[in-house]
Write a protein that holds these residues in place. Structure first.
Motif, short mmCIF file in Angstrom:
data_model
loop_
_atom_site.label_atom_id
_atom_site.label_comp_id
_atom_site.label_asym_id
_atom_site.label_seq_id
_atom_site.Cartn_x
_atom_site.Cartn_y
_atom_site.Cartn_z
N ILE A 198 38.44 48.89 36.74
CA ILE A 198 37.47 47.81 36.93
C ILE A 198 36.40 47.81 35.83
O ILE A 198 35.90 46.76 35.44
CB ILE A 198 36.84 47.88 38.34
N SER A 199 36.07 48.96 35.29
CA SER A 199 35.05 49.04 34.24
C SER A 199 35.50 48.40 32.93
O SER A 199 34.69 48.17 32.05
CB SER A 199 34.65 50.50 34.00
N ASP A 200 36.80 48.13 32.80
CA ASP A 200 37.34 47.53 31.58
C ASP A 200 37.56 46.02 31.70
O ASP A 200 38.11 45.41 30.78
CB ASP A 200 38.66 48.21 31.19
N LEU A 201 37.15 45.41 32.81
CA LEU A 201 37.29 43.96 32.98
C LEU A 201 36.12 43.26 32.32
O LEU A 201 34.97 43.70 32.40
CB LEU A 201 37.33 43.60 34.47
N ARG A 202 36.40 42.14 31.66
CA ARG A 202 35.37 41.35 30.97
C ARG A 202 35.49 39.89 31.40
O ARG A 202 36.53 39.27 31.24
CB ARG A 202 35.53 41.43 29.45
N GLY A 203 34.43 39.34 31.97
CA GLY A 203 34.42 37.94 32.35
C GLY A 203 35.28 37.62 33.55
O GLY A 203 35.62 36.46 33.79
N CYS A 204 35.66 38.64 34.31
CA CYS A 204 36.44 38.42 35.52
C CYS A 204 36.14 39.57 36.49
O CYS A 204 35.53 40.56 36.12
CB CYS A 204 37.93 38.32 35.24
N ALA A 205 36.59 39.40 37.72
CA ALA A 205 36.39 40.44 38.73
C ALA A 205 37.74 40.97 39.16
O ALA A 205 38.78 40.36 38.91
CB ALA A 205 35.65 39.85 39.93
N GLY A 206 37.74 42.10 39.84
CA GLY A 206 38.98 42.69 40.30
C GLY A 206 39.78 41.75 41.19
O GLY A 206 41.00 41.73 41.16
N ALA A 207 39.08 40.93 41.99
CA ALA A 207 39.76 39.99 42.88
C ALA A 207 40.55 38.94 42.11
O ALA A 207 41.46 38.32 42.65
CB ALA A 207 38.75 39.33 43.81
N ASP A 208 40.21 38.72 40.83
CA ASP A 208 40.93 37.75 39.99
C ASP A 208 42.29 38.28 39.54
O ASP A 208 43.14 37.51 39.11
CB ASP A 208 40.11 37.40 38.74
N LEU A 209 42.49 39.59 39.60
CA LEU A 209 43.70 40.20 39.07
C LEU A 209 44.77 40.35 40.14
O LEU A 209 45.06 41.43 40.63
CB LEU A 209 43.39 41.56 38.45
N VAL A 210 45.38 39.24 40.50
CA VAL A 210 46.49 39.28 41.45
C VAL A 210 47.79 39.41 40.66
O VAL A 210 47.85 39.08 39.47
CB VAL A 210 46.51 38.03 42.35
N SER A 211 48.82 39.89 41.31
CA SER A 211 50.11 40.06 40.66
C SER A 211 50.56 38.75 40.02
O SER A 211 50.49 37.69 40.63
CB SER A 211 51.14 40.52 41.70
N GLY A 212 50.97 38.82 38.76
CA GLY A 212 51.43 37.64 38.03
C GLY A 212 50.38 36.98 37.17
O GLY A 212 50.69 36.09 36.38
N THR A 213 49.12 37.40 37.28
CA THR A 213 48.04 36.84 36.47
C THR A 213 48.22 37.22 35.01
O THR A 213 48.50 38.38 34.69
CB THR A 213 46.67 37.34 36.96
N ARG A 214 48.06 36.27 34.11
CA ARG A 214 48.19 36.52 32.67
C ARG A 214 46.83 36.95 32.11
O ARG A 214 45.80 36.37 32.46
CB ARG A 214 48.67 35.27 31.96
N VAL A 215 46.83 37.97 31.26
CA VAL A 215 45.59 38.52 30.70
C VAL A 215 45.77 38.85 29.22
O VAL A 215 46.88 39.00 28.72
CB VAL A 215 45.15 39.80 31.45
N THR A 216 44.63 38.97 28.54
CA THR A 216 44.59 39.53 27.19
C THR A 216 43.86 40.87 27.31
O THR A 216 43.04 41.06 28.20
CB THR A 216 43.86 38.63 26.17
N PHE A 217 44.14 41.77 26.39
CA PHE A 217 43.53 43.10 26.47
C PHE A 217 43.72 43.85 25.16
O PHE A 217 44.56 43.49 24.33
CB PHE A 217 44.18 43.92 27.61
N GLY A 218 42.92 44.88 25.00
CA GLY A 218 43.10 45.83 23.92
C GLY A 218 43.67 47.10 24.52
O GLY A 218 43.79 47.20 25.75
N ILE A 219 44.02 48.06 23.70
CA ILE A 219 44.49 49.33 24.24
C ILE A 219 43.69 50.48 23.64
O ILE A 219 43.17 50.39 22.53
CB ILE A 219 46.00 49.56 24.01
N ARG A 220 43.59 51.53 24.41
CA ARG A 220 42.88 52.74 23.97
C ARG A 220 43.63 53.95 24.53
O ARG A 220 44.11 53.91 25.66
CB ARG A 220 41.45 52.72 24.49
N PHE A 221 43.68 55.00 23.76
CA PHE A 221 44.34 56.22 24.22
C PHE A 221 43.37 57.02 25.09
O PHE A 221 42.24 57.28 24.70
CB PHE A 221 44.81 57.07 23.04
N ASN A 222 43.82 57.40 26.28
CA ASN A 222 43.03 58.21 27.19
C ASN A 222 43.43 59.67 26.98
O ASN A 222 44.50 60.11 27.41
CB ASN A 222 43.32 57.76 28.63
#
Length: 71
Positions: free
Chosen positions: A32-56
């Motif tokens: 949830i800390s990596d979401l920008r301009g949206c909330a967790g409730a917006d992320l339902v299965s099938g939702t299209r997103v853009t993102f970056g990646i980072r190595f943990n």
């Protein structure tokens, strides 16, 4: 930025997984800390997103960061 589809997301837990379009078959963790301009409730299965990646380093895996909904 990369694109992908939300596979699952738990609002209660604050985390889920995104399947990248680049197709290596590995889903990326998203917190949830990596979401920008949206909330967790917006992320339902099938939702299209853009993102970056980072190595943990702690988990020795990649994760999705700067996650935004595709309009």
């Amino acid at each position: 930025m990369r694109t992908g589809t939300v596979v699952s997301y738990s609002v209660e837990k604050g985390w889920g997984f995104i399947r990248p379009d680049y197709g290596d078959g590995k889903d990326l963790f998203v917190h949830i800390s990596d979401l920008r301009g949206c909330a967790g409730a917006d992320l339902v299965s099938g939702t299209r997103v853009t993102f970056g990646i980072r190595f943990n380093k702690k988990r020795s895996k990649y994760r999705a960061v700067e996650v935004r909904l595709i309009d």
